[in-house]
Design a protein around this motif. Structure first.
Motif, mmCIF file in Angstrom:
data_model
loop_
_atom_site.group_PDB
_atom_site.id
_atom_site.type_symbol
_atom_site.label_atom_id
_atom_site.label_comp_id
_atom_site.label_asym_id
_atom_site.label_seq_id
_atom_site.Cartn_x
_atom_site.Cartn_y
_atom_site.Cartn_z
ATOM 1 N N ARG A 176 0.833 -1.203 0.000
ATOM 2 C CA ARG A 176 0.000 0.000 0.000
ATOM 3 C C ARG A 176 0.869 1.256 0.000
ATOM 4 O O ARG A 176 2.003 1.247 0.454
ATOM 5 C CB ARG A 176 -0.907 0.025 1.232
ATOM 6 C CG ARG A 176 -2.000 -1.000 1.230
ATOM 7 C CD ARG A 176 -2.954 -0.777 2.403
ATOM 8 N NE ARG A 176 -3.887 -1.889 2.516
ATOM 9 C CZ ARG A 176 -4.080 -2.615 3.601
ATOM 10 N NH1 ARG A 176 -3.396 -2.339 4.701
ATOM 11 N NH2 ARG A 176 -4.943 -3.606 3.604
ATOM 12 N N GLY A 177 0.296 2.333 -0.458
ATOM 13 C CA GLY A 177 0.980 3.615 -0.386
ATOM 14 C C GLY A 177 1.929 3.852 -1.549
ATOM 15 O O GLY A 177 2.420 2.920 -2.192
ATOM 16 N N SER A 178 2.187 5.124 -1.825
ATOM 17 C CA SER A 178 3.076 5.508 -2.919
ATOM 18 C C SER A 178 4.527 5.199 -2.571
ATOM 19 O O SER A 178 4.954 5.374 -1.434
ATOM 20 C CB SER A 178 2.926 7.007 -3.208
ATOM 21 O OG SER A 178 1.605 7.317 -3.593
ATOM 22 N N LYS A 179 5.279 4.741 -3.569
ATOM 23 C CA LYS A 179 6.696 4.457 -3.363
ATOM 24 C C LYS A 179 7.579 5.521 -4.017
ATOM 25 O O LYS A 179 8.687 5.770 -3.576
ATOM 26 C CB LYS A 179 7.044 3.072 -3.934
ATOM 27 C CG LYS A 179 6.223 1.924 -3.338
ATOM 28 C CD LYS A 179 6.388 1.813 -1.845
ATOM 29 C CE LYS A 179 5.720 0.579 -1.265
ATOM 30 N NZ LYS A 179 4.242 0.573 -1.402
ATOM 31 N N TYR A 180 7.133 6.109 -5.116
ATOM 32 C CA TYR A 180 7.882 7.149 -5.814
ATOM 33 C C TYR A 180 9.300 6.724 -6.182
ATOM 34 O O TYR A 180 10.233 7.542 -6.195
ATOM 35 C CB TYR A 180 7.891 8.446 -5.005
ATOM 36 C CG TYR A 180 6.522 9.075 -4.900
ATOM 37 C CD1 TYR A 180 5.763 9.317 -6.034
ATOM 38 C CD2 TYR A 180 5.982 9.407 -3.668
ATOM 39 C CE1 TYR A 180 4.500 9.871 -5.946
ATOM 40 C CE2 TYR A 180 4.714 9.966 -3.574
ATOM 41 C CZ TYR A 180 3.978 10.190 -4.712
ATOM 42 O OH TYR A 180 2.724 10.741 -4.623
ATOM 43 N N LEU A 181 9.456 5.448 -6.457
ATOM 44 C CA LEU A 181 10.715 4.906 -6.962
ATOM 45 C C LEU A 181 10.371 3.783 -7.924
ATOM 46 O O LEU A 181 9.323 3.145 -7.784
ATOM 47 C CB LEU A 181 11.577 4.347 -5.824
ATOM 48 C CG LEU A 181 12.186 5.354 -4.862
ATOM 49 C CD1 LEU A 181 12.618 4.664 -3.580
ATOM 50 C CD2 LEU A 181 13.390 6.040 -5.508
ATOM 51 N N GLN A 182 11.234 3.548 -8.889
ATOM 52 C CA GLN A 182 10.994 2.435 -9.800
ATOM 53 C C GLN A 182 11.415 1.139 -9.116
ATOM 54 O O GLN A 182 12.552 0.998 -8.678
ATOM 55 C CB GLN A 182 11.768 2.609 -11.101
ATOM 56 C CG GLN A 182 11.466 1.514 -12.119
ATOM 57 C CD GLN A 182 12.145 1.763 -13.455
ATOM 58 O OE1 GLN A 182 13.280 2.239 -13.506
ATOM 59 N NE2 GLN A 182 11.461 1.448 -14.530
#
Length: 397
Positions: free
Chosen positions: A133-139
Protein backbone atom coordinates in the motif's frame (compact mmCIF):
# COMPACT_ATOMS: atom_id res chain seq x y z
CA UNK A 1 16.52 -14.64 -36.74
CA UNK A 2 20.28 -14.14 -36.42
CA UNK A 3 20.69 -10.42 -35.75
CA UNK A 4 22.03 -8.90 -32.56
CA UNK A 5 19.11 -7.84 -30.29
CA UNK A 6 18.04 -4.24 -30.73
CA UNK A 7 17.61 -3.91 -26.95
CA UNK A 8 21.40 -3.99 -26.73
CA UNK A 9 21.49 -0.43 -28.11
CA UNK A 10 18.09 0.83 -26.93
CA UNK A 11 19.70 3.43 -24.69
CA UNK A 12 17.49 6.11 -23.15
CA UNK A 13 14.33 4.56 -24.62
CA UNK A 14 14.67 1.61 -22.21
CA UNK A 15 12.23 1.75 -19.30
CA UNK A 16 13.94 -0.97 -17.22
CA UNK A 17 10.92 -3.30 -17.04
CA UNK A 18 13.11 -6.46 -17.38
CA UNK A 19 10.68 -8.17 -19.78
CA UNK A 20 13.61 -8.88 -22.11
CA UNK A 21 15.54 -10.78 -19.43
CA UNK A 22 12.45 -12.75 -18.48
CA UNK A 23 11.79 -14.17 -21.94
CA UNK A 24 15.41 -14.95 -22.87
CA UNK A 25 15.56 -18.77 -23.21
CA UNK A 26 19.30 -18.99 -22.47
CA UNK A 27 19.73 -16.38 -19.72
CA UNK A 28 21.87 -14.11 -21.87
CA UNK A 29 20.36 -10.87 -20.53
CA UNK A 30 20.95 -9.21 -17.18
CA UNK A 31 19.90 -5.76 -16.02
CA UNK A 32 22.70 -3.67 -14.57
CA UNK A 33 22.57 -0.27 -12.88
CA UNK A 34 24.24 2.79 -14.37
CA UNK A 35 25.86 5.57 -12.34
CA UNK A 36 22.51 6.99 -11.24
CA UNK A 37 21.02 3.62 -10.29
CA UNK A 38 18.73 3.03 -13.28
CA UNK A 39 18.91 -0.50 -14.66
CA UNK A 40 19.55 -1.34 -18.33
CA UNK A 41 19.90 -4.66 -20.16
CA UNK A 42 23.31 -6.14 -20.84
CA UNK A 43 23.43 -8.89 -23.46
CA UNK A 44 26.08 -11.60 -23.26
CA UNK A 45 26.93 -11.96 -26.95
CA UNK A 46 28.66 -15.30 -26.37
CA UNK A 47 25.47 -16.82 -24.93
CA UNK A 48 22.82 -15.04 -27.03
CA UNK A 49 21.21 -17.26 -29.71
CA UNK A 50 19.65 -14.33 -31.64
CA UNK A 51 16.11 -15.68 -31.30
CA UNK A 52 14.53 -12.23 -31.14
CA UNK A 53 12.24 -12.97 -28.20
CA UNK A 54 13.65 -10.08 -26.17
CA UNK A 55 12.92 -7.49 -28.85
CA UNK A 56 9.39 -8.86 -29.28
CA UNK A 57 8.69 -8.62 -25.54
CA UNK A 58 10.19 -5.12 -25.18
CA UNK A 59 7.36 -2.57 -24.87
CA UNK A 60 9.56 0.14 -26.40
CA UNK A 61 10.20 -1.90 -29.55
CA UNK A 62 6.81 -3.61 -29.75
CA UNK A 63 4.24 -1.14 -28.38
CA UNK A 64 0.64 -2.21 -27.98
CA UNK A 65 -2.55 -0.54 -29.16
CA UNK A 66 -3.80 2.65 -27.55
CA UNK A 67 -5.85 2.07 -24.40
CA UNK A 68 -9.58 2.70 -24.65
CA UNK A 69 -11.39 4.50 -21.85
CA UNK A 70 -14.54 2.47 -21.16
CA UNK A 71 -15.50 4.07 -17.86
CA UNK A 72 -14.31 6.40 -15.10
CA UNK A 73 -15.09 6.12 -11.38
CA UNK A 74 -14.33 7.91 -8.14
CA UNK A 75 -13.78 5.49 -5.27
CA UNK A 76 -13.20 5.70 -1.54
CA UNK A 77 -12.81 2.64 0.69
CA UNK A 78 -15.28 2.26 3.56
CA UNK A 79 -12.48 0.81 5.71
CA UNK A 80 -10.98 3.77 7.58
CA UNK A 81 -7.85 1.88 8.68
CA UNK A 82 -7.02 0.90 5.09
CA UNK A 83 -7.86 4.39 3.88
CA UNK A 84 -5.45 5.95 6.37
CA UNK A 85 -2.55 3.87 5.05
CA UNK A 86 -3.45 4.39 1.38
CA UNK A 87 -2.21 7.35 -0.65
CA UNK A 88 -5.68 8.29 -1.88
CA UNK A 89 -8.95 6.35 -1.77
CA UNK A 90 -7.69 2.81 -1.20
CA UNK A 91 -8.69 1.33 -4.56
CA UNK A 92 -5.58 -0.87 -4.72
CA UNK A 93 -6.46 -2.53 -1.43
CA UNK A 94 -10.07 -3.06 -2.50
CA UNK A 95 -9.17 -4.79 -5.76
CA UNK A 96 -6.16 -6.67 -4.40
CA UNK A 97 -8.12 -7.98 -1.43
CA UNK A 98 -10.83 -9.30 -3.72
CA UNK A 99 -8.27 -11.13 -5.84
CA UNK A 100 -6.67 -12.76 -2.78
CA UNK A 101 -10.03 -13.65 -1.22
CA UNK A 102 -10.83 -15.48 -4.47
CA UNK A 103 -7.63 -17.51 -4.21
CA UNK A 104 -5.44 -15.35 -6.44
CA UNK A 105 -2.11 -13.58 -6.06
CA UNK A 106 -1.10 -9.92 -6.28
CA UNK A 107 2.18 -8.49 -7.53
CA UNK A 108 3.10 -4.98 -6.40
CA UNK A 109 5.88 -2.69 -5.22
CA UNK A 110 7.30 -2.75 -1.69
CA UNK A 111 10.31 -1.35 0.11
CA UNK A 112 13.29 -3.68 0.42
CA UNK A 113 16.92 -3.47 1.56
CA UNK A 114 15.91 -1.62 4.71
CA UNK A 115 13.94 0.96 2.76
CA UNK A 116 16.87 1.90 0.53
CA UNK A 117 15.26 0.33 -2.54
CA UNK A 118 11.91 -0.76 -3.95
CA UNK A 119 11.27 -4.15 -5.49
CA UNK A 120 8.27 -6.03 -6.84
CA UNK A 121 6.89 -8.86 -4.78
CA UNK A 122 4.09 -11.42 -4.99
CA UNK A 123 1.63 -12.28 -2.22
CA UNK A 124 -1.40 -14.50 -1.82
CA UNK A 125 -2.03 -13.33 1.73
CA UNK A 126 -4.04 -10.32 2.87
CA UNK A 127 -1.32 -9.39 5.38
CA UNK A 128 1.12 -9.22 2.48
CA UNK A 129 -0.82 -6.33 0.97
CA UNK A 130 0.14 -3.99 3.82
CA UNK A 131 3.66 -3.45 2.46
CA UNK A 132 2.31 -2.84 -1.05
CA UNK A 133 0.00 0.00 0.00
CA UNK A 134 0.98 3.62 -0.39
CA UNK A 135 3.08 5.51 -2.92
CA UNK A 136 6.70 4.46 -3.36
CA UNK A 137 7.88 7.15 -5.81
CA UNK A 138 10.72 4.91 -6.96
CA UNK A 139 10.99 2.43 -9.80
CA UNK A 140 10.82 -1.06 -8.39
CA UNK A 141 13.22 -3.71 -9.63
CA UNK A 142 11.48 -6.77 -11.07
CA UNK A 143 13.20 -10.13 -10.94
CA UNK A 144 13.05 -11.88 -14.31
CA UNK A 145 11.78 -15.07 -12.67
CA UNK A 146 8.80 -13.23 -11.19
CA UNK A 147 7.21 -12.79 -14.62
CA UNK A 148 7.72 -16.50 -15.27
CA UNK A 149 6.10 -17.39 -11.96
CA UNK A 150 3.07 -15.18 -12.66
CA UNK A 151 2.76 -16.63 -16.16
CA UNK A 152 2.76 -20.18 -14.85
CA UNK A 153 0.19 -19.32 -12.18
CA UNK A 154 -2.08 -17.73 -14.77
CA UNK A 155 -1.76 -20.65 -17.17
CA UNK A 156 -2.68 -22.92 -14.27
CA UNK A 157 -5.93 -21.03 -13.77
CA UNK A 158 -5.00 -18.92 -10.72
CA UNK A 159 -6.13 -15.28 -10.74
CA UNK A 160 -3.24 -12.83 -11.08
CA UNK A 161 -3.24 -9.07 -10.46
CA UNK A 162 -0.16 -7.13 -11.53
CA UNK A 163 0.23 -3.51 -10.44
CA UNK A 164 2.93 -1.05 -11.44
CA UNK A 165 3.81 1.98 -13.53
CA UNK A 166 2.46 2.06 -17.11
CA UNK A 167 5.81 0.94 -18.52
CA UNK A 168 5.97 -1.95 -16.04
CA UNK A 169 2.46 -3.05 -17.00
CA UNK A 170 3.50 -2.89 -20.66
CA UNK A 171 6.55 -5.01 -19.78
CA UNK A 172 4.36 -7.47 -17.88
CA UNK A 173 2.13 -7.84 -20.93
CA UNK A 174 5.17 -8.27 -23.17
CA UNK A 175 6.70 -10.91 -20.93
CA UNK A 176 3.46 -12.91 -20.60
CA UNK A 177 2.38 -12.49 -24.22
CA UNK A 178 -1.02 -14.05 -24.96
CA UNK A 179 -1.30 -15.23 -21.35
CA UNK A 180 -1.73 -11.59 -20.24
CA UNK A 181 -5.06 -11.55 -22.05
CA UNK A 182 -6.55 -14.51 -20.19
CA UNK A 183 -9.74 -13.68 -18.25
CA UNK A 184 -8.00 -14.49 -14.93
CA UNK A 185 -5.18 -11.97 -15.47
CA UNK A 186 -5.66 -8.34 -14.41
CA UNK A 187 -3.33 -5.37 -14.64
CA UNK A 188 -3.52 -2.04 -12.83
CA UNK A 189 -1.31 0.90 -13.82
CA UNK A 190 -0.69 3.83 -11.50
CA UNK A 191 -0.86 7.40 -12.79
CA UNK A 192 2.83 8.10 -13.08
CA UNK A 193 4.73 11.38 -13.08
CA UNK A 194 8.01 9.56 -13.65
CA UNK A 195 10.54 7.64 -11.56
CA UNK A 196 13.49 9.30 -9.74
CA UNK A 197 17.04 8.05 -9.47
CA UNK A 198 17.38 4.98 -7.23
CA UNK A 199 20.90 6.05 -6.29
CA UNK A 200 19.70 9.48 -5.21
CA UNK A 201 17.12 7.95 -2.87
CA UNK A 202 19.58 5.42 -1.45
CA UNK A 203 22.14 8.08 -0.67
CA UNK A 204 19.55 10.56 0.63
CA UNK A 205 18.14 7.95 3.01
CA UNK A 206 21.64 6.99 4.19
CA UNK A 207 22.35 10.66 4.89
CA UNK A 208 19.06 11.01 6.79
CA UNK A 209 19.81 7.96 8.95
CA UNK A 210 23.32 9.19 9.67
CA UNK A 211 22.19 12.72 10.45
CA UNK A 212 19.95 11.34 13.20
CA UNK A 213 22.40 8.67 14.42
CA UNK A 214 19.74 6.01 13.81
CA UNK A 215 20.29 2.26 13.61
CA UNK A 216 17.44 1.20 11.37
CA UNK A 217 14.58 2.51 9.22
CA UNK A 218 11.29 1.14 10.54
CA UNK A 219 8.88 2.63 8.04
CA UNK A 220 8.67 5.02 5.10
CA UNK A 221 5.51 6.88 4.16
CA UNK A 222 5.88 9.19 1.19
CA UNK A 223 2.25 10.26 1.49
CA UNK A 224 1.35 10.27 5.18
CA UNK A 225 -2.18 11.68 5.58
CA UNK A 226 -2.13 12.63 9.26
CA UNK A 227 -2.62 16.29 8.25
CA UNK A 228 -5.09 15.37 5.50
CA UNK A 229 -5.00 14.01 1.97
CA UNK A 230 -4.15 17.33 0.36
CA UNK A 231 -1.46 18.15 2.93
CA UNK A 232 0.64 15.01 2.76
CA UNK A 233 3.86 14.60 4.70
CA UNK A 234 6.97 12.53 3.98
CA UNK A 235 7.61 10.45 7.09
CA UNK A 236 10.64 8.25 7.77
CA UNK A 237 10.31 6.33 11.04
CA UNK A 238 13.69 5.60 12.64
CA UNK A 239 14.89 3.50 15.53
CA UNK A 240 17.92 3.92 17.76
CA UNK A 241 18.61 7.56 16.95
CA UNK A 242 17.87 11.01 18.30
CA UNK A 243 14.31 11.03 16.93
CA UNK A 244 11.54 8.54 16.25
CA UNK A 245 10.12 10.16 13.10
CA UNK A 246 11.53 12.53 10.53
CA UNK A 247 8.45 14.29 9.19
CA UNK A 248 8.31 17.04 6.56
CA UNK A 249 5.59 18.60 4.46
CA UNK A 250 5.52 17.02 1.00
CA UNK A 251 6.79 20.11 -0.79
CA UNK A 252 9.46 20.85 1.82
CA UNK A 253 11.27 17.53 1.57
CA UNK A 254 14.43 17.93 -0.53
CA UNK A 255 14.23 14.54 -2.24
CA UNK A 256 10.61 15.17 -3.27
CA UNK A 257 11.54 18.61 -4.61
CA UNK A 258 14.28 17.06 -6.74
CA UNK A 259 11.84 14.41 -7.95
CA UNK A 260 8.86 16.68 -8.70
CA UNK A 261 11.21 19.32 -10.07
CA UNK A 262 12.04 16.77 -12.80
CA UNK A 263 15.77 16.92 -12.13
CA UNK A 264 16.42 13.22 -11.53
CA UNK A 265 13.98 11.12 -13.57
CA UNK A 266 14.81 8.13 -15.71
CA UNK A 267 15.65 9.38 -19.24
CA UNK A 268 12.70 7.51 -20.80
CA UNK A 269 10.28 9.39 -18.51
CA UNK A 270 10.92 12.66 -20.34
CA UNK A 271 9.49 11.13 -23.51
CA UNK A 272 7.22 8.43 -22.10
CA UNK A 273 5.67 6.22 -24.78
CA UNK A 274 3.51 4.22 -22.35
CA UNK A 275 0.97 6.85 -21.34
CA UNK A 276 -2.39 5.46 -22.48
CA UNK A 277 -0.55 2.64 -24.25
CA UNK A 278 0.20 0.33 -21.33
CA UNK A 279 -2.43 -2.30 -22.09
CA UNK A 280 -3.70 -2.09 -18.50
CA UNK A 281 -7.21 -3.03 -17.44
CA UNK A 282 -7.27 -0.16 -14.94
CA UNK A 283 -5.41 3.10 -14.35
CA UNK A 284 -5.60 4.43 -10.79
CA UNK A 285 -4.42 7.49 -8.91
CA UNK A 286 -5.44 10.47 -6.80
CA UNK A 287 -8.62 12.27 -7.83
CA UNK A 288 -7.12 15.73 -7.39
CA UNK A 289 -9.76 18.44 -7.64
CA UNK A 290 -12.53 16.03 -6.67
CA UNK A 291 -15.80 17.91 -6.26
CA UNK A 292 -17.56 16.37 -3.28
CA UNK A 293 -20.85 18.16 -3.94
CA UNK A 294 -23.59 15.62 -4.55
CA UNK A 295 -21.32 12.63 -3.89
CA UNK A 296 -21.67 10.25 -0.97
CA UNK A 297 -18.09 9.64 0.10
CA UNK A 298 -17.58 9.75 3.86
CA UNK A 299 -15.02 12.58 3.83
CA UNK A 300 -13.06 13.82 0.78
CA UNK A 301 -10.24 14.94 3.10
CA UNK A 302 -9.47 11.24 3.73
CA UNK A 303 -8.59 10.74 0.08
CA UNK A 304 -10.42 9.81 -3.11
CA UNK A 305 -9.16 7.57 -5.92
CA UNK A 306 -9.73 8.15 -9.61
CA UNK A 307 -10.16 4.94 -11.61
CA UNK A 308 -10.04 4.71 -15.39
CA UNK A 309 -11.55 1.47 -16.66
CA UNK A 310 -9.85 0.55 -19.95
CA UNK A 311 -11.30 -2.91 -20.47
CA UNK A 312 -14.37 -4.97 -19.65
CA UNK A 313 -12.20 -6.99 -17.25
CA UNK A 314 -11.39 -3.75 -15.46
CA UNK A 315 -15.04 -2.76 -15.23
CA UNK A 316 -15.96 -6.20 -13.91
CA UNK A 317 -13.44 -6.25 -11.09
CA UNK A 318 -14.33 -2.70 -10.01
CA UNK A 319 -18.00 -3.71 -9.89
CA UNK A 320 -17.05 -6.62 -7.65
CA UNK A 321 -15.75 -4.30 -4.89
CA UNK A 322 -18.74 -1.96 -4.75
CA UNK A 323 -19.91 -3.24 -1.36
CA UNK A 324 -16.65 -2.14 0.29
CA UNK A 325 -16.52 1.33 -1.19
CA UNK A 326 -18.22 4.64 -1.72
CA UNK A 327 -18.25 4.91 -5.49
CA UNK A 328 -19.68 6.92 -8.36
CA UNK A 329 -19.34 7.81 -12.03
CA UNK A 330 -16.86 10.51 -13.04
CA UNK A 331 -15.76 12.41 -16.11
CA UNK A 332 -12.38 11.62 -17.68
CA UNK A 333 -11.77 15.34 -18.22
CA UNK A 334 -12.08 15.93 -14.47
CA UNK A 335 -9.44 13.30 -13.79
CA UNK A 336 -7.15 14.69 -16.48
CA UNK A 337 -7.35 18.21 -15.04
CA UNK A 338 -5.76 17.06 -11.82
CA UNK A 339 -3.50 14.45 -13.39
CA UNK A 340 -1.93 15.85 -16.58
CA UNK A 341 0.75 13.14 -16.29
CA UNK A 342 -1.87 10.75 -17.67
CA UNK A 343 -1.03 12.03 -21.14
CA UNK A 344 1.93 14.42 -20.78
CA UNK A 345 5.58 13.68 -20.14
CA UNK A 346 7.46 15.95 -17.70
CA UNK A 347 9.83 18.62 -18.97
CA UNK A 348 13.43 18.27 -17.72
CA UNK A 349 14.67 20.67 -15.07
CA UNK A 350 17.10 23.16 -16.68
CA UNK A 351 19.91 21.79 -14.52
CA UNK A 352 18.99 18.13 -14.88
CA UNK A 353 22.08 17.03 -16.83
CA UNK A 354 24.51 18.81 -14.53
CA UNK A 355 22.77 17.49 -11.42
CA UNK A 356 22.75 13.89 -12.65
CA UNK A 357 26.39 14.13 -13.68
CA UNK A 358 27.30 15.23 -10.18
CA UNK A 359 25.30 12.37 -8.69
CA UNK A 360 26.92 9.79 -10.98
CA UNK A 361 30.36 11.19 -10.17
CA UNK A 362 29.81 10.45 -6.49
CA UNK A 363 29.17 13.93 -5.13
CA UNK A 364 27.95 13.45 -1.53
CA UNK A 365 24.25 14.07 -1.10
CA UNK A 366 24.81 16.77 1.54
CA UNK A 367 26.86 18.67 -1.05
CA UNK A 368 24.14 18.20 -3.65
CA UNK A 369 21.60 19.54 -1.17
CA UNK A 370 23.68 22.65 -0.58
CA UNK A 371 24.13 23.31 -4.30
CA UNK A 372 20.67 22.42 -5.53
CA UNK A 373 17.69 23.62 -3.50
CA UNK A 374 15.01 22.86 -6.13
CA UNK A 375 12.80 25.49 -4.57
CA UNK A 376 9.94 26.36 -6.96
CA UNK A 377 10.50 29.58 -8.87
CA UNK A 378 8.08 32.49 -8.58
CA UNK A 379 6.73 31.78 -12.07
CA UNK A 380 6.07 28.14 -11.14
CA UNK A 381 4.21 29.17 -7.99
CA UNK A 382 2.11 31.69 -9.94
CA UNK A 383 1.38 29.18 -12.72
CA UNK A 384 0.27 26.60 -10.13
CA UNK A 385 -2.11 29.08 -8.50
CA UNK A 386 -3.53 30.13 -11.87
CA UNK A 387 -4.18 26.51 -12.87
CA UNK A 388 -5.96 25.90 -9.58
CA UNK A 389 -8.10 29.01 -10.00
CA UNK A 390 -9.03 28.05 -13.57
CA UNK A 391 -10.09 24.57 -12.41
CA UNK A 392 -12.32 26.08 -9.75
CA UNK A 393 -13.87 28.52 -12.23
CA UNK A 394 -14.49 25.77 -14.79
CA UNK A 395 -16.66 23.93 -12.29
CA UNK A 396 -18.85 26.97 -11.76
CA UNK A 397 -19.69 27.58 -15.41
Amino acid sequence: MNETPVIRSLGDACCGCSACASVCPVGAIALEADGTGFRYPRVDEDVCVRCGRCDKACPSLSPGARDEVNGVKWIQSRDCATLARSSSGGVFSLVASRVIEDGGVVSGALFCDGGAAVCHGVTGDLDGLVAMRGSKYLQSSIDKDMYKDLKNRAKGGQTVLFTGTPCQVAGFNGALGEVSRLPNVYSMAVMCHGVPSPRLWREYLAWLVGAHSADVVKDIRFRDKEDGWGRSRVVVALDGGDTDDVSERFGENWFMRAFLGDACLRPSCYDCTYKSVSGSDLVVGDFWGFDAAGHGCQDPALGVSAVVENTEKGKTIISSVMDGAFMGEADYREVLEGNPALVKSPRPHPGKDAFMEELAAGTPVEVLMSRWSFEPTLSQVVARKVRGALRRISRLV
